[in-house]
Design an enzyme around this catalytic site. Sequence first.
Site, mmCIF file in Angstrom:
data_model
loop_
_atom_site.group_PDB
_atom_site.id
_atom_site.type_symbol
_atom_site.label_atom_id
_atom_site.label_comp_id
_atom_site.label_asym_id
_atom_site.label_seq_id
_atom_site.Cartn_x
_atom_site.Cartn_y
_atom_site.Cartn_z
ATOM 1 N N LYS A 95 0.809 -1.226 0.000
ATOM 2 C CA LYS A 95 0.000 0.000 0.000
ATOM 3 C C LYS A 95 0.842 1.277 0.000
ATOM 4 O O LYS A 95 0.425 2.301 -0.542
ATOM 5 C CB LYS A 95 -0.936 0.017 1.215
ATOM 6 C CG LYS A 95 -1.942 -1.134 1.254
ATOM 7 C CD LYS A 95 -3.120 -0.890 0.348
ATOM 8 C CE LYS A 95 -4.128 -2.043 0.397
ATOM 9 N NZ LYS A 95 -5.194 -1.909 -0.609
ATOM 10 N N GLU A 117 -9.824 5.702 3.294
ATOM 11 C CA GLU A 117 -10.602 4.607 3.859
ATOM 12 C C GLU A 117 -9.634 3.478 4.114
ATOM 13 O O GLU A 117 -8.598 3.380 3.466
ATOM 14 C CB GLU A 117 -11.663 4.158 2.856
ATOM 15 C CG GLU A 117 -11.159 3.209 1.751
ATOM 16 C CD GLU A 117 -10.198 3.846 0.751
ATOM 17 O OE1 GLU A 117 -10.159 5.100 0.682
ATOM 18 O OE2 GLU A 117 -9.469 3.111 0.059
ATOM 19 N N SER A 383 1.714 -9.552 -0.719
ATOM 20 C CA SER A 383 1.370 -8.134 -0.661
ATOM 21 C C SER A 383 1.588 -7.501 0.708
ATOM 22 O O SER A 383 1.730 -6.290 0.809
ATOM 23 C CB SER A 383 -0.093 -7.940 -1.087
ATOM 24 O OG SER A 383 -0.943 -8.720 -0.274
#
Lengths: 407, 291
Positions: A95, A117, A383
């Site tokens: 991210k 969010e 990830s």
Amino acid sequence: MTDAPAASLRDHHGPWFGGYGGVFMPEPLMAAIDELAACYEACKVDPAFQAEFARLSRDYTGRPSMLTEASRLSEQAGARILLKREDLNHTGSHKINNVLGQALVAQRLGKTRLIAETGAGQHGVATATAAALFGMECVVYMGEVDTERQALNVARMRLLGAEVVPVTSGSRTLKDAINEGLRDWVANVDSTHYLMGTVAGPHPFPEMVRDFHRAIGEEAREQTIAMTGGLPDAVLACVGGGSNAMGIFHAFLDDADVQLIGLEAAGDGADTERHALSIERGEPGLLHGMRTYLLQDGDGQTLESHSISAGLDYPGVGPEHAWLHDIGRAEYQPVSDAEAMEAFLALTRAEGIIPAIESAHAIAGAMRLARELPGSTLLVSLSGRGDKDVATAGRWFDVLDEDARQQ
Amino acid sequence: MTARITTEEAIRASGGRALIGYLPAGFPDLATSIEAAVAIAEAGCTAIELGVPYSDPGMDGPVIQAATQSTLERGFRLEELFEAVAAITARTSAPVLVMTYWNPVLRYGVDRFAEQLAAAGGAGLITPDLTPENAADWLAAAERHDLDRVFLAAPSSSDARIDRAVEASRGFVYTVSTMGTTGARTDVDDAARALADRIAARAAAAGTTALRCVGLGISTADQVRDVLTYADGAIVGSALVRALGAGGVPAVRELAASLAAGTLDGGPADAAPAIAPSSTASSSPQKDASA
Ligand SMILES: Cc1ncc(COP(=O)(O)O)c(C=O)c1O
């Protein structure tokens, strides 16, 4: 509403990916979205912007991330499994790539406040991190359900100086956190950038977020060739909104022999009603400013999704994935909670790497594919790391002692 | 079915001092939502804005969101919307505009939705997340079924976007008073006046006119009166929804009557007539009183 694909799939740009994508937003936000799109177009071709993004990626995130051969897991699986280690990035997931890119765009737009969010909390933590780094204010909207299952990340965000707002409307998960974030954005658009956490939302978000994650696939492609002398047979990644998957798929889109497989969360199971299988079980519709595959009922009401993994608990999917599905370039498969947790433990025990439960879905997909394609080379996006999921996994495997359980 | 009065005709009949009341279809139940809509028309609303409860209401503030969410939890279906429109239009000639996010219409089928809405006597649609550039299918369907289409203009809208809203709208241009979601505010922003003036100027430059009804954040007769000094209509939502939720049909009727007082020149806000005044401010020439 459709457009012809570019000669190279890698060169495809928004707002439309086939019939998916677009901009379906309330008029009060259109000016901000137009401004963002124009600014991003300028950033794309500005060497100074790209150099600053590359510098941050190298010196702050820790790029390039490693490619790890999972030898013991490969032996169990019967195929060669390579892990793209986004879990080693600063803040613990892919991210951060997108967040640093968008924070730079926000800075160029003169914005002083970031809102985001978050489901699993990884995007919220990354955004709070960038806000601290850039000296910006930060508010993170998080479904109340998710604040409970990701309490550690809530604490991290608060330590970083962000305000975490629990969202109590709707399903009280990621989808509703996005709604609240968009509401905040309407009211504060002059000072605020909405930092969308995945390849979803109105144009330019899907394209912009993809671009900020492109390094995942570009590095992995080179690293795989260096390590194995060739391309992988398949690339696998979990798909919530689909940002880590788009990031790693992108470099391989024009390699027709490389299978691209996205793993969606099947929750209680693909044959139950409790899942997050947006592509497999959804229908085209509108949500959060885009046209895409969507879990919805006959009246067009969004259905609630379910997954043990907060980061995959989303009833929609990025529009580029919807398009890649329709044109047959990528394939999307379900992985249930139970399969993901089995893979979670397998990786942890075989390699000493505790994955995010999101990423464990991709591992599960790889273990399954290995049975179909023994001896193949499978590149898997890891990830994120599993620190945030230790309580969930500890409960699942019944290894949490009573004191910890009280918390 | 007798020829219905269009939204534009209703606003013009009000002397350009329209009061538009928003209520969600099916809240708190279908029968009450019908009674409430008829009551506010009788109390002086020029037109009714009937909201479709939706799972992801991006433009709505907490009051409307809570009401629509409870309506969905009760099991609201789109059939109820058409039932409500038919029942309301059978009892009042105030135009009924449906406010809906776009996915329910898309899912239902744009033309099928338009056809059913027209058959139920509905006047048209207000589409908060469908901007004119995405509205080709809807505009064609609206043309076929003779329905109004109300697009939004916001303080942040560029001139080009205002031009498109003016050109695509029929009925009025929804003039977003403030940057934010629905909900009562103590001050309706000055932005509303500036925007209403811009819309009028852009329309004039294009050689047309545009009716401008201001919405978001209006909750008192004084605010209605203030808005009507520069716009053709005032739209009230959250305050009516709150009244309906708290005090049922009598409460919403009373509030609508008090708001309608704001549509009268200089009349004190608290001296509200119990029913719509029979002069220009009345919503409907014929049916209200007989309902
Ligand atoms: C580690 C990790 N992987 C994957 C995801 C899912 O997001 P996306 O589908 O955009 O990659 C999340 C989201 O929170 C995450 O934290």
